[in-house]
Design a protein around this motif. Structure first.
Motif, short mmCIF file in Angstrom:
data_model
loop_
_atom_site.label_atom_id
_atom_site.label_comp_id
_atom_site.label_asym_id
_atom_site.label_seq_id
_atom_site.Cartn_x
_atom_site.Cartn_y
_atom_site.Cartn_z
N SER A 1 0.93 -0.96 -0.14
CA SER A 1 -0.51 0.10 0.16
C SER A 1 0.82 0.93 -0.03
N GLY A 2 0.41 2.11 -0.62
CA GLY A 2 1.24 3.45 -0.72
C GLY A 2 2.10 4.29 -2.08
N GLU A 3 2.06 4.91 -2.58
CA GLU A 3 2.41 4.89 -3.71
C GLU A 3 4.10 4.63 -3.85
N ARG A 4 4.76 4.75 -3.12
CA ARG A 4 5.96 5.05 -2.82
C ARG A 4 6.90 3.18 -2.94
N ASN A 5 6.06 2.87 -2.08
CA ASN A 5 6.31 0.99 -1.80
C ASN A 5 5.81 0.57 -3.44
N GLU A 6 5.00 1.15 -3.91
CA GLU A 6 4.22 0.01 -5.57
C GLU A 6 5.41 0.40 -6.17
N ALA A 7 6.10 1.77 -6.17
CA ALA A 7 7.13 2.50 -6.71
C ALA A 7 8.21 1.42 -6.71
N ARG A 8 8.82 1.24 -5.95
CA ARG A 8 9.42 0.60 -5.23
C ARG A 8 10.07 -1.06 -5.93
N ILE A 9 8.96 -1.02 -6.31
CA ILE A 9 8.52 -3.15 -6.00
C ILE A 9 8.45 -2.83 -7.34
N ALA A 10 7.71 -1.75 -8.28
CA ALA A 10 7.08 -2.17 -9.43
C ALA A 10 9.31 -1.62 -10.10
N ASP A 11 10.21 -0.99 -9.47
CA ASP A 11 11.44 -0.77 -9.81
C ASP A 11 12.13 -2.14 -10.38
N ARG A 12 12.17 -2.94 -8.98
CA ARG A 12 12.79 -3.69 -8.96
C ARG A 12 13.00 -5.35 -9.55
N LEU A 13 10.88 -5.05 -9.79
CA LEU A 13 10.57 -6.26 -10.58
C LEU A 13 11.36 -5.56 -12.09
N SER A 14 11.24 -4.42 -12.49
CA SER A 14 11.20 -4.57 -13.50
C SER A 14 13.32 -4.91 -13.77
N GLN A 15 13.80 -4.71 -13.03
CA GLN A 15 15.79 -4.90 -12.94
C GLN A 15 15.33 -6.70 -12.99
N GLN A 16 15.03 -7.05 -12.35
CA GLN A 16 14.79 -8.60 -12.23
C GLN A 16 14.30 -8.64 -13.40
N ASN A 17 13.13 -8.75 -14.46
CA ASN A 17 13.36 -9.01 -15.58
C ASN A 17 13.68 -9.17 -17.02
N GLU A 18 14.56 -7.61 -16.27
CA GLU A 18 15.66 -7.52 -17.59
C GLU A 18 16.73 -8.73 -17.60
N GLU A 19 17.39 -8.89 -15.99
CA GLU A 19 18.77 -9.21 -15.68
C GLU A 19 17.87 -10.82 -16.24
N LEU A 20 16.70 -11.11 -16.30
CA LEU A 20 16.02 -12.29 -16.49
C LEU A 20 16.03 -12.77 -18.26
N GLU A 21 15.91 -12.03 -18.57
CA GLU A 21 15.37 -11.96 -20.54
C GLU A 21 16.81 -11.89 -20.62
N ARG A 22 17.85 -11.04 -19.97
CA ARG A 22 19.25 -11.43 -20.81
C ARG A 22 19.86 -12.91 -20.01
N LEU A 23 19.22 -13.13 -19.66
CA LEU A 23 20.12 -14.48 -18.74
C LEU A 23 19.34 -15.88 -19.06
N THR A 24 17.85 -15.31 -20.16
CA THR A 24 17.35 -16.83 -21.06
C THR A 24 18.03 -16.60 -22.29
N ARG A 25 17.80 -15.35 -22.52
CA ARG A 25 19.51 -15.37 -23.99
C ARG A 25 20.24 -15.76 -24.29
N GLU A 26 21.22 -15.52 -22.83
CA GLU A 26 22.28 -15.72 -23.06
C GLU A 26 22.34 -17.71 -23.30
N ARG A 27 21.10 -18.33 -21.99
CA ARG A 27 21.34 -19.34 -22.82
C ARG A 27 21.11 -20.43 -23.26
N ASP A 28 19.63 -19.79 -23.74
CA ASP A 28 19.52 -19.86 -25.83
C ASP A 28 20.03 -20.18 -26.37
#
Length: 71
Positions: free
Chosen positions: A34-61
């Motif tokens: 709850s709260g815009e600040r928490n949601e923004a922080r989580i969204a930023d972290r989620l974006s970072q994790q997704n980017e790294e996941l995509e990069r590693l998945t491409r490397e594995r493929d």
């Protein structure tokens, strides 16, 4: 950030599993946050994790494709 080219295939797969779990946990946190600040922080972290996941998945493929073509 790890250097993907120096990871073994097992390390790469393990890192991908960790990222997938992190993303799942972040999504759960976002749903409970709850709260815009928490949601923004989580969204930023989620974006970072997704980017790294995509990069590693491409490397594995790419490695898998290279191994298949060498056979």
């Amino acid at each position: 950030m790890s250097n993907e080219s120096s990871m073994s295939e097992a390390e790469l797969n393990n890192r991908i599993r960790i990222l997938e779990d992190n993303i799942r946990q972040l999504i759960e946190q976002a749903a409970a946050a709850s709260g815009e600040r928490n949601e923004a922080r989580i969204a930023d972290r989620l974006s970072q994790q997704n980017e790294e996941l995509e990069r590693l998945t491409r490397e594995r493929d790419a490695r898998s494709k290279k191994q298949s073509s060498e056979k």
